[in-house]
Design a protein around this motif. Structure first.
Motif, PDB file in Angstrom:
ATOM      1  N   GLY A 159      36.381  31.633  40.950  1.00 57.47           N
ATOM      2  CA  GLY A 159      35.397  32.648  40.591  1.00 57.47           C
ATOM      3  C   GLY A 159      35.889  33.570  39.490  1.00 57.47           C
ATOM      4  N   TRP A 160      35.738  34.903  39.802  1.00 54.99           N
ATOM      5  CA  TRP A 160      36.139  35.890  38.796  1.00 54.99           C
ATOM      6  C   TRP A 160      37.644  35.838  38.474  1.00 54.99           C
ATOM      7  CZ3 TRP A 160      32.527  37.917  36.013  1.00 54.99           C
ATOM      8  CH2 TRP A 160      31.257  38.109  36.549  1.00 54.99           C
ATOM      9  N   ALA A 161      38.417  35.300  39.313  1.00 57.75           N
ATOM     10  CA  ALA A 161      39.853  35.192  39.050  1.00 57.75           C
ATOM     11  C   ALA A 161      40.164  34.258  37.884  1.00 57.75           C
ATOM     12  CB  ALA A 161      40.573  34.718  40.300  1.00 57.75           C
ATOM     13  N   ALA A 162      39.196  33.400  37.520  1.00 57.66           N
ATOM     14  CA  ALA A 162      39.400  32.513  36.365  1.00 57.66           C
ATOM     15  C   ALA A 162      39.488  33.288  35.058  1.00 57.66           C
ATOM     16  CB  ALA A 162      38.284  31.472  36.298  1.00 57.66           C
ATOM     17  N   LEU A 163      38.991  34.553  35.087  1.00 55.23           N
ATOM     18  CA  LEU A 163      39.121  35.366  33.877  1.00 55.23           C
ATOM     19  C   LEU A 163      40.585  35.630  33.528  1.00 55.23           C
ATOM     20  CD1 LEU A 163      36.324  38.045  34.395  1.00 55.23           C
ATOM     21  CD2 LEU A 163      36.371  36.231  32.677  1.00 55.23           C
ATOM     22  N   LEU A 164      41.426  35.692  34.546  1.00 52.00           N
ATOM     23  CA  LEU A 164      42.835  36.003  34.302  1.00 52.00           C
ATOM     24  C   LEU A 164      43.534  34.923  33.469  1.00 52.00           C
ATOM     25  CD1 LEU A 164      44.909  38.177  34.863  1.00 52.00           C
ATOM     26  CD2 LEU A 164      45.544  36.954  36.958  1.00 52.00           C
ATOM     27  N   PRO A 165      43.493  33.630  33.852  1.00 56.87           N
ATOM     28  CA  PRO A 165      44.121  32.606  32.990  1.00 56.87           C
ATOM     29  C   PRO A 165      43.428  32.474  31.647  1.00 56.87           C
ATOM     30  CG  PRO A 165      42.940  31.578  34.796  1.00 56.87           C
ATOM     31  CD  PRO A 165      42.988  33.032  35.119  1.00 56.87           C
ATOM     32  N   SER A 166      42.097  32.745  31.618  1.00 56.89           N
ATOM     33  CA  SER A 166      41.404  32.666  30.325  1.00 56.89           C
ATOM     34  C   SER A 166      41.936  33.712  29.361  1.00 56.89           C
ATOM     35  CB  SER A 166      39.898  32.847  30.531  1.00 56.89           C
ATOM     36  OG  SER A 166      39.358  31.803  31.300  1.00 56.89           O
ATOM     37  N   GLY A 167      42.081  34.954  29.848  1.00 57.34           N
ATOM     38  CA  GLY A 167      42.623  35.999  28.969  1.00 57.34           C
ATOM     39  C   GLY A 167      44.044  35.727  28.539  1.00 57.34           C
ATOM     40  N   ILE A 168      44.863  35.222  29.478  1.00 59.28           N
ATOM     41  CA  ILE A 168      46.255  34.927  29.128  1.00 59.28           C
ATOM     42  C   ILE A 168      46.325  33.805  28.102  1.00 59.28           C
ATOM     43  CG2 ILE A 168      48.457  34.118  30.038  1.00 59.28           C
ATOM     44  CD1 ILE A 168      47.806  35.506  32.650  1.00 59.28           C
ATOM     45  N   TYR A 169      45.482  32.788  28.247  1.00 57.64           N
ATOM     46  CA  TYR A 169      45.471  31.689  27.275  1.00 57.64           C
ATOM     47  C   TYR A 169      45.024  32.189  25.896  1.00 57.64           C
ATOM     48  CZ  TYR A 169      46.420  27.943  30.600  1.00 57.64           C
ATOM     49  OH  TYR A 169      47.022  27.122  31.514  1.00 57.64           O
ATOM     50  N   ASN A 187      44.477  38.350  43.241  1.00 58.75           N
ATOM     51  CA  ASN A 187      43.764  38.570  44.506  1.00 58.75           C
ATOM     52  C   ASN A 187      42.632  39.596  44.382  1.00 58.75           C
ATOM     53  OD1 ASN A 187      44.889  36.674  46.269  1.00 58.75           O
ATOM     54  ND2 ASN A 187      46.705  37.943  46.599  1.00 58.75           N
ATOM     55  N   PRO A 188      42.802  40.736  43.660  1.00 63.35           N
ATOM     56  CA  PRO A 188      41.662  41.645  43.486  1.00 63.35           C
ATOM     57  C   PRO A 188      40.480  40.978  42.805  1.00 63.35           C
ATOM     58  CG  PRO A 188      43.683  42.808  42.979  1.00 63.35           C
ATOM     59  CD  PRO A 188      44.055  41.371  43.186  1.00 63.35           C
ATOM     60  N   LEU A 189      40.740  40.106  41.842  1.00 65.67           N
ATOM     61  CA  LEU A 189      39.628  39.405  41.197  1.00 65.67           C
ATOM     62  C   LEU A 189      38.982  38.405  42.151  1.00 65.67           C
ATOM     63  CD1 LEU A 189      41.140  38.798  37.628  1.00 65.67           C
ATOM     64  CD2 LEU A 189      39.304  40.369  38.246  1.00 65.67           C
ATOM     65  N   LEU A 190      39.791  37.776  43.018  1.00 67.41           N
ATOM     66  CA  LEU A 190      39.197  36.885  44.018  1.00 67.41           C
ATOM     67  C   LEU A 190      38.272  37.657  44.956  1.00 67.41           C
ATOM     68  CD1 LEU A 190      42.166  34.553  45.066  1.00 67.41           C
ATOM     69  CD2 LEU A 190      40.130  33.914  43.776  1.00 67.41           C
ATOM     70  N   GLY A 191      38.591  38.913  45.259  1.00 67.78           N
ATOM     71  CA  GLY A 191      37.765  39.707  46.145  1.00 67.78           C
ATOM     72  C   GLY A 191      36.415  40.043  45.576  1.00 67.78           C
ATOM     73  N   LEU A 192      36.234  39.876  44.292  1.00 64.77           N
ATOM     74  CA  LEU A 192      34.938  40.160  43.672  1.00 64.77           C
ATOM     75  C   LEU A 192      33.974  38.986  43.772  1.00 64.77           C
ATOM     76  CD1 LEU A 192      36.125  41.954  40.389  1.00 64.77           C
ATOM     77  CD2 LEU A 192      35.292  43.003  42.500  1.00 64.77           C
ATOM     78  N   ASN A 193      34.458  37.827  44.243  1.00 65.34           N
ATOM     79  CA  ASN A 193      33.585  36.657  44.309  1.00 65.34           C
ATOM     80  C   ASN A 193      32.469  36.888  45.326  1.00 65.34           C
ATOM     81  OD1 ASN A 193      35.160  35.336  42.446  1.00 65.34           O
ATOM     82  ND2 ASN A 193      36.428  34.340  44.003  1.00 65.34           N
ATOM     83  N   ALA A 194      31.237  36.551  44.968  1.00 68.09           N
ATOM     84  CA  ALA A 194      30.079  36.703  45.863  1.00 68.09           C
ATOM     85  C   ALA A 194      30.068  35.572  46.883  1.00 68.09           C
ATOM     86  CB  ALA A 194      28.787  36.710  45.058  1.00 68.09           C
ATOM     87  N   GLN A 195      29.388  35.818  48.045  1.00 65.10           N
ATOM     88  CA  GLN A 195      29.342  34.818  49.101  1.00 65.10           C
ATOM     89  C   GLN A 195      28.454  33.652  48.731  1.00 65.10           C
ATOM     90  OE1 GLN A 195      31.232  34.811  51.785  1.00 65.10           O
ATOM     91  NE2 GLN A 195      32.186  36.749  51.090  1.00 65.10           N
ATOM     92  N   HIS A 196      27.526  33.900  47.762  1.00 59.06           N
ATOM     93  CA  HIS A 196      26.613  32.820  47.393  1.00 59.06           C
ATOM     94  C   HIS A 196      27.115  32.037  46.170  1.00 59.06           C
ATOM     95  CE1 HIS A 196      25.418  36.443  45.084  1.00 59.06           C
ATOM     96  NE2 HIS A 196      25.139  35.570  44.103  1.00 59.06           N
TER      97      HIS A 196
END
Length: 537
Positions: free
Chosen positions: A81-91, A138-147
């Protein structure tokens, strides 16, 4: 390592965007190694934006990433989910770092500048990845919606995050090695409009050979696995992919080493060739300098001999001049002393006065000739060209009171076919030449007549022959006298002037002497308007 491209901005933009889209296009072909807790994915298509960033700089690397290159984590791991933003920014930062490091002038001039730039960028990637993954993943993973479309993860254990960092380091390190190898291939550099590397002609073949060897060994490994059931499911596939990774990294590393060895060998051979050519050029220059020095030495040796000869001849000339001057002065002084005696009366006194007069005239003539030689030596001899009546000139020369001509006199013999023609030359100098030659010839004739015979060789060349009995002594041989070095050799001053004036008039003097048949001097004077410059002693 020069990375200066000559492509237009539009083409660079299109190629950079296409490289980013190719990452997403080839994403399904990525190699995935699944372990008990995590999968290690080699997104090999990420090599395209890395090559663009290393070749053209940070802005083109960033453009390639934003056009699709850095968004692959959303497709490869949708459960993050939103945690994918982290590797994208680093890349994205990684691509910009590659471009900045590769464009540094100090690295561009270095033999291993490209691999150093990729290594520095890899270190920056590692320094960013560990703290960011530890504190933000982990904070970015917590932003993922249930749907969320895929089952969303909400928390990773610290050990799992450490494995994520480890697998990303392995993937990016492998891509850096492959990108450096690809940037050494001549066809890829030509496509990117980069200058070819010295000795890179075989790099493409080495790269393809390493890939072919990797696939061949890996295929053999798969065949043996299926034939003998070396590893059973569910881990058999993972071992096969791990073997492929090991073979790929080994093959790329070996190819990179081979390329470096060949490039260094080519560089050494090129340096040796340049040194050999420089040595040949230096040898040619030294040979040319040696020839020049040899020629200069020969010329200086000739000049030295000429100077020594001129010095000797100058001494001889001064001694002869001393003799020529003392002779009339002794006569003047002696007969003047006789006039003082009481016995010098009548006919005897007149005889003494005549001899004093002749000595004085001879002395004045000698002074005049010395003046003429000085003018010749200073280059101040003037040539006055005019129409000259040859027959009248010969009649006048015939009657000149030459002191050395004795009672025999001069006889003028005109040939039967003689026609009164004129000659364009300097009349006064030609008259002096004939007078001086007749003087010497009359002195050698010992009372016998001297014959003066003119003739025309052609319409533009007059020949005057002076025939006389006996021979001129060695010191009176005009042909042995050269005005360029004043080779007087005992010759009297009159003949020296005659020879020089003939040369000034563009003619020549030939002397043929025979003790039995007599001798003759042949003077040839051309008929011309422009005369050569006066030679000097």
């Amino acid at each position: 390592m020069s990375q200066t491209s000559t492509l237009s901005v539009t083409r660079k933009a299109l190629v950079s965007a296409a490289a980013g889209l190719l990452v997403l296009l080839f994403l399904p072909t990525s190699q995935v190694l699944v372990s008990d807790q995590i999968s290690i994915t080699l997104i090999w298509s990420m090599i395209f934006p890395m090559i663009i960033a290393a070749a053209w700089g940070p802005r083109w690397g960033a453009l390639s990433g934003l056009c699709g290159g850095v968004f692959y984590p959303f497709l490869a791991w949708p459960q993050n989910g939103w945690a994918a933003l982290l590797p994208s920014g680093i890349y994205l930062i990684f691509l910009v770092t590659i471009g900045m490091a590769s464009q540094r002038p100090s690295l561009q001039k270095h033999r291993f500048g490209q691999i150093i730039a990729l290594a520095l960028s890899f270190l920056v990637y590692l320094s960013l990845m560990w703290p960011l993954y530890t504190h933000l993943f982990n904070p970015l993973l917590g932003l993922n919606a249930q749907h969320w479309k895929a089952p969303a993860d909400t928390f990773f254990e610290p050990s799992l995050i450490a494995l994520l960092c480890f697998k990303n380091a392995i993937s990016v390190g492998t891509l850096c090695l492959m990108a450096d190898l690809c940037l050494r291939i001549r066809s890829i550099r030509k496509f990117l409009a980069l200058p070819a590397l010295a000795g890179s002609r075989s790099n493409g073949l080495i790269f393809l050979s390493s890939i072919a060897a990797t696939l061949t060994i890996w295929s053999l490994f798969i065949t043996l696995d299926k034939r003998f059931d070396l590893w059973e499911e569910p881990n058999g596939t993972s071992y096969q992919i791990l073997a492929f990774w090991i073979l790929l990294v080994s093959g790329c590393g070996s190819a990179r080493i081979i390329c470096s060895v060949l490039e260094r060998r080519y560089a050494s051979e090129s340096d040796l060739e340049r040194s050999r050519r420089a040595l040949q050029e230096s040898s040619k220059k030294l040979q040319s300098l040696n020839r020049t020095l040899t020629e200069t030495n020969h010329r200086l040796e000739k000049e030295k001999k000429r100077a020594e000869a001129a010095e000797r001849l100058k001494s001889i000339f001064l001694m002869n001049l001393h003799h020529e001057l003392r002779t009339p002065l002794n006569a003047i002084n002696g007969f003047a002393q006789l006039l003082k005696t009481e016995n010098a009366r009548g006919a005897d006194a007149k005889q003494y006065v005549d001899k004093i007069e002749r000595g004085t005239n001879r002395f004045l003539t000698m002074i005049d000739r010395i003046t003429q030689i000085a003018q010749i030596h200073a280059g101040e001899t003037e040539v006055k060209v005019a129409q000259v009546d040859v027959e009248a000139l010969l009649q006048r020369v015939k009657t000149l009171p030459s002191a050395k001509i004795q009672s025999g006199g001069v006889e003028l013999h005109l040939p039967p076919d003689w026609t009164g023609k004129s000659l364009v030359t300097d009349c006064s100098k030609l008259e002096i030449v004939l007078d001086r030659l007749l003087e010497s010839a009359g002195d050698a004739a010992e009372g016998k007549p001297v014959r003066l015979i003119p003739s025309w060789q052609d319409e533009n060349r007059l020949t005057i022959t002076i025939e006389y009995s006996g021979t001129l002594i060695d010191k009176a041989t005009p042909s042995s006298y050269q005005t360029s070095s004043v080779e007087i050799g005992g010759l009297d001053i009159g003949l020296a002037i005659a020879q020089t004036y003939v040369q000034i008039l563009g003619g020549q003097i030939d002397n043929v002497a025979s003790p039995d048949k007599g001798s003759r001097i042949v003077v040839t004077i051309p008929n011309q308007e422009a005369l050569p410059q006066s030679p000097s002693f």
